[in-house]
Each structure stands twice: as C-alpha cells, then as structure tokens.
Motif scaffolding. Structure first.
Motif, short mmCIF file in Angstrom:
data_model
loop_
_atom_site.label_atom_id
_atom_site.label_comp_id
_atom_site.label_asym_id
_atom_site.label_seq_id
_atom_site.Cartn_x
_atom_site.Cartn_y
_atom_site.Cartn_z
N PHE A 35 0.82 -1.22 0.00
CA PHE A 35 0.00 0.00 0.00
C PHE A 35 0.85 1.27 0.00
O PHE A 35 0.37 2.35 0.27
CB PHE A 35 -0.95 0.00 1.20
CG PHE A 35 -1.99 -1.07 1.12
CD1 PHE A 35 -3.10 -0.92 0.30
CD2 PHE A 35 -1.85 -2.25 1.84
CE1 PHE A 35 -4.05 -1.91 0.20
CE2 PHE A 35 -2.80 -3.25 1.74
CZ PHE A 35 -3.90 -3.09 0.92
N TRP A 49 -4.89 2.10 -2.49
CA TRP A 49 -4.98 0.99 -3.45
C TRP A 49 -4.27 1.30 -4.77
O TRP A 49 -4.44 0.54 -5.73
CB TRP A 49 -6.46 0.68 -3.73
CG TRP A 49 -7.17 0.13 -2.53
CD1 TRP A 49 -7.92 0.82 -1.63
CD2 TRP A 49 -7.19 -1.24 -2.09
NE1 TRP A 49 -8.40 -0.01 -0.66
CE2 TRP A 49 -7.97 -1.28 -0.92
CE3 TRP A 49 -6.61 -2.42 -2.58
CZ2 TRP A 49 -8.19 -2.47 -0.22
CZ3 TRP A 49 -6.84 -3.60 -1.87
CH2 TRP A 49 -7.61 -3.62 -0.70
N TYR A 52 -2.48 -1.47 -6.48
CA TYR A 52 -3.37 -2.51 -6.98
C TYR A 52 -4.07 -2.05 -8.26
O TYR A 52 -4.31 -2.85 -9.17
CB TYR A 52 -4.38 -2.92 -5.91
CG TYR A 52 -3.71 -3.74 -4.81
CD1 TYR A 52 -3.57 -5.11 -4.94
CD2 TYR A 52 -3.19 -3.12 -3.70
CE1 TYR A 52 -2.93 -5.85 -3.97
CE2 TYR A 52 -2.54 -3.85 -2.71
CZ TYR A 52 -2.41 -5.22 -2.85
OH TYR A 52 -1.76 -5.95 -1.90
N THR A 258 3.37 -5.69 -4.10
CA THR A 258 2.01 -5.85 -4.63
C THR A 258 1.96 -7.02 -5.61
O THR A 258 1.04 -7.84 -5.57
CB THR A 258 1.57 -4.55 -5.35
OG1 THR A 258 1.94 -3.45 -4.55
CG2 THR A 258 0.07 -4.55 -5.56
#
Lengths: 285, 290
Positions: A35, A49, A52, A258
């Motif tokens: 994050f 996020w 992501y 990630t």
C-alpha cells in the motif's frame, strides 16, 4: 507426563521464532508495503490501493501472467502426463525397474540453474547441440530463442527437470495397490491399456490430484529457467522474474510487494480451483 | 498337486507376456526417456574436456585427448572452489538447523497432547502457501539492518525458515508411527523428554531425518533466487549464483560453461547414486504429501 508444558514450549520455540521472523512477519510486511510508494527502504508514502490499480493497467504484468499460465499448462500436460505414462510402464515391466527409477530421477537432483545453462548450450544458434544435429542432417538451423519459440524453449527444461519427481510419487502410489485388485481384473479379462484406464488411474486419482496441485504451485514459482535461458526477453517474462526485476533490480519494493501478493492470491485460487475440479474420494485399502 | 500346476501356469504366462509387442514398446519408450536424462550429462562432461572451439564445432566427438584448460580456468580465474565451500557451508548449516529445530518441533507435535496442537498445524500448513517472492523484500530489509546480508547467515537463516515446515511435517508423520511402549519403557528408565528425543526418537526416526536432509540440502544448494538477493558477493557466493554469473559474463566461452555445469552437477549426482535408496524411502513414507 509431568512437566511436559515446559518441554512443549522449549522444543517449539526455535521453530516458532524462525517462522515468525522469516515467514509470517515478512509476509504481513509485504502486504503492508503493497500500500506504499517506496524509494529504497526508508522513504515511503501511503498510497492506498494505487499499486493494486496499477496492477490492472500493467500490460507487462498481464503478459507475464499469460506466460506463467502457458508454462503451467505445459507442466500439467507434459510433466504430469509423461510422469504418469512412465510410471505405468515401469510398474508393468519386470526387469530394470531399479535402473529406470534411478536414472529418471537424475534431473531432479540437478540444480535448475545448471540445467538452464545446459540448455543455453543446446539452443545456441551457431554452435548449439540442436543446430549441430540439424546441420548434420543437412537441415536449416533454427532460431530456438526467437519471440515465437522462446517460451516453449524455456518450457522444455522446466518440464524435463521434475518429471522424475512425479514419476516416483506415482510409482509409489501404484505399488500400494493390492495385488488382488489386479488378479480380480485378470479374471474379468481386463488387461493392457484397459487395466491402466479402468484400474490403475482411478485408484491413484487422489495422488494425481496432489501432483497436479504441486505442479500448479511449482509453476507459479518458476524463476531460474527463464532467468538463465532468456532473462525474460522474447515473450518469456513470467511472474517470478517480473517480480524480481521490479522489486530487486528496480528496487521498487512497494509495487514489487504488490506483485508478490497478487502471485500468492492467484496461486491459491488456481490450486483451489484444481482441487474443486478434481474432487475425488480418498481410497484406503 | 493343485498349487504346483497353478505355479507352472503362471510362470508360463509371465514368460509369454514378457516378449509381447507391448512390453517391447514399453522398454523402447523407457530407454528413450532414460537417454534424455543420461546423454545430456555425458555431453556436458565430455565437452568440459575440450577447448571452446572444439565444443562449438565438434560437440559430438569424444574428447579422446582431454584438455584440462577449462578446469584450471574454473579454479584459478573464477574461483569455483571458493563457491563450492560457500555452498557446502550454507547448505550444510541450513540442513543442520532444519533437522534440529524441525526434529524437536515434530517430536512435540507427534508425541504430546495439548490444546494448541491443531492451530499450530494450521499455521504450519498456511506457510506452504507463502512463496519466497512474498517474503523476500522484508527479509532483505531485516538482513540489511542486522548486517547479515552477504554473510553465510544471510542465506542460512531464511532458508532454514523456508524448509522447517516441510521437515516438521515429514518427521512428525514418521514419529507418530513409533510404538508407545518404547516411550513408556524409556520413561520408566528415568529419561526426561530431552533424553527421550536424543536416545529414542531421533535414532528410530533416522530414515525420516535422512530423507529430509537430502531434500533440504538439494533445495538449498539449488536455490538461485535467494542466493542472487541475499549472498551475491564474490566472497560468499554459492555455486548457483556463480553459474548465473558465468552465463552472463562468459556466455561465449562454451568450454568454461560446460565445465562449470559439470562441476556443479557431478558431485551431487555421485552422492545421489549412493543415497538414492534413502530418497525413495523418504518419498515412499508419504513424505511429500505433507
């Protein structure tokens, strides 16, 4: 026993310490880092996020995922398939069983890196083993590591490496089938190919399931074959090498983490899926 | 009389079926596959005794006049001997720690009854889902902060953690099969739990310990990913990291590459030939299922 409590704690402590420091804590730390936008270890900024979202638009990651899945397909079909066929055959012959068992296991004990280097020598355009064979036969040389061939060329050593491992697992499972089953089948007139499809394979289905799960998780971890044979060039980048490049070559620890989390999730989903599809009942003799 | 006749009958059956076409076909396929596992090894060893230009142009010919130039280069210029020692120390250390700590944990999990047992097993199984990729960055950070990166500990510690689950599950699986009477007899003789582990459970479970040590050694010795990250300095570099270096630095020196591969592979193969029985035993005991 009296005083067991003390021993339980003392005996479990070293393992617990190792696992906590080098597995559980780092795993959650990776989750946490995913994050953040990072610059080295000391400069990091919470970005929610963002990483992501970046995953979904990262075309290189998409390509790496597809390559990993393609490799996984080859591994499941050929590695597991060849291992199964070889195991059935060795189970059916009476001589040289020990020889084949020993020899088929050779590649498993060799490091992936050494095997990869061996295949670098095989695939070399000018002087490699394969092109020398072609030249000797009067055929034209092939560019084995071209954009369209390279992934298949990497798949060959990957598959070859672990066939022997699954072969031994299958053979072990087959040796546990009681002889009366085969005798009963003989009385029914079932033999040869039918014996394999109707008796042997159904009876070791749970082992096939275990092996396929191992093959799936194994191909998620492929690294050295791609790294040494092609460095991820020419459409061979897989998730392992991509993660390595992002996290450790570029030192982008946030986004690298990630990718690692994405790999864990993908691996778990695929393994669960395979277990669902191959649902079978445990057989005890 | 009946059984004798039956025996003759089966013997004849076996004999006729041994020469059937199907059997012949099976032997052909099996021999073909064994060639794929033997010939490349022969090819690499054979070529390691030639100068590079001969590897390139005459890779099939036998090295009837073996030259040792590649071997001297390997030991003098790229110091492969040092990497050997590094590999042995780090993989040997990993095996030792894994056996000791995994063995102790396995003993507790298989022979003691206590409440936390189930959750501990679940935690253990969960680690099987965590690949090295998902821990590497924070582990690297820990090693840098503690100054252990590029030292032997920098590889031994993470690899020990990574192999403990496998070792614990396999050894615990073996130890549950040991008869309770043995334990009781030892208790009556006044053994405490530690003595029981050292004098009874460790010796009786030797096959499990043996197969675990073989696999842990192989996985550690062959682990390129961790080696590249944690111990990639010349003084501590294990042999796989050196191989990777050779492929990028000396990619055109075919003779040297062949020699490096041969030197990495042959000792392991020779050891394997001596202990292959243990490996199969380890696998047979349901080891990998864990």
């Amino acid at each position: 026993m009296k005083g067991d409590r003390k021993y339980i704690l003392i005996f479990l402590f070293p393992m617990a310490a190792f696992m906590s420091i080098f597995l559980y804590y780092p795993f959650f730390k990776s989750l946490y880092l995913s994050f953040f936008r990072t610059k080295g270890f000391f400069d990091k900024k919470f970005v929610g996020w963002d990483n992501y979202e970046r995953l979904t638009s990262d075309s290189l990651l998409g390509a790496s995922t597809l390559h990993t899945l393609e490799l996984m397909l080859y591994v499941i079909i050929f590695q597991v398939g060849i291992a199964l066929v070889l195991a059935v055959m060795v189970d059916n012959i009476s001589k040289f069983q020990g020889f084949f068992r020993t020899v088929f296991f050779f590649p498993v004990v060799i490091s992936g890196t050494a095997i990869s280097l061996l295949f670098v020598l095989f695939y070399n355009y000018n002087f490699g083993l394969l092109n020398s064979i072609l030249a000797n036969l009067g055929l034209e040389k092939v560019l084995w590591l071209s954009e369209s061939n390279a992934l298949k060329a990497v798949a060959v050593p990957t598959v070859w490496h672990y066939v022997g491992f699954y072969f031994v697992l299958f053979l072990t499972a087959m040796s546990k089938i009681p002889n009366d089953y085969y005798e009963a089948a003989k009385l029914e007139g079932i033999k040869g190919f039918q014996k394999m499809t109707k008796l042997t394979i159904p009876l070791i289905l749970s082992d096939i399931k275990v092996v396929i799960t191992l093959a799936i998780t194994g191909s998620m971890k492929v690294f050295e074959f791609v790294w040494v044979v092609s460095r991820g060039k020419n459409n061979t980048e897989v998730l392992g090498t991509y993660m390595y490049k992002k996290a450790l070559v570029d030192q982008n620890f946030g986004y690298g983490s990630t990718i690692a989390i994405y790999m864990v999730v993908l691996g778990v989903i695929l393994a669960l899926l395979a277990n669902r599809l191959l649902k079978s009942e445990e057989i005890t003799y | 009389m009946q059984p004798v006749i039956n025996n003759e009958h089966t013997i004849r059956r076996v004999k006729t079926s041994r020469f059937s076409l199907g059997t012949l076909f099976m032997y052909i396929v099996l021999t073909a596959w064994s060639l794929t596992t033997i010939y490349p090894l022969f090819w690499i060893v054979n070529n390691s005794f030639k100068v590079s230009s001969d590897v390139m142009n005459k890779s099939f010919s036998l090295a009837l006049e073996p030259v040792l130039v590649n071997y001297t280069t390997a030991f003098d210029r790229i110091n492969i001997g040092k990497s050997y020692i590094n590999s042995l120390i780090m993989s040997g250390g990993t095996v030792l720690f894994v056996l000791l700590f995994g063995g102790l944990a396995a003993y507790v999990l298989s022979r003691f009854t206590f409440k936390a047992k189930r959750p501990i097993y679940s935690l253990l199984y969960a680690t099987l889902l965590i690949p090295a990729f998902a821990t590497v960055v924070p582990v690297y950070e820990i090693l840098i902060k503690t100054g252990l990166v590029n030292t032997y500990w920098g590889l031994i510690l993470p690899q020990t953690a990574g192999n403990l689950t496998f070792a614990t599950l396999v050894i615990a699986g073996y130890m549950t099969t040991i008869a309770k009477e043995l334990e009781e007899a030892a208790f009556i003789d006044g053994c405490n739990r530690w003595q029981m582990f050292v004098k009874i459970f460790f010796p009786v479970s030797r096959p499990a310990f043996a197969s675990v040590s073989i696999f842990v050694f192989l996985w550690s010795y062959n682990d390129l990913f961790s080696a590249l990250i944690f111990v990639n300095k010349e003084s501590v570099r294990p042999i796989v990291a050196l191989l990777n270096e050779i492929s990028s630095q000396y990619g055109t020196d075919f003779g040297l590459m062949a020699t490096a591969v041969a030197l990495t592979v042959i000792p392991v193969l020779i050891i394997y030939l001596f202990i292959s029985k243990f490996i199969e035993k380890g696998l047979t005991e349901g080891a990998i299922k864990g």
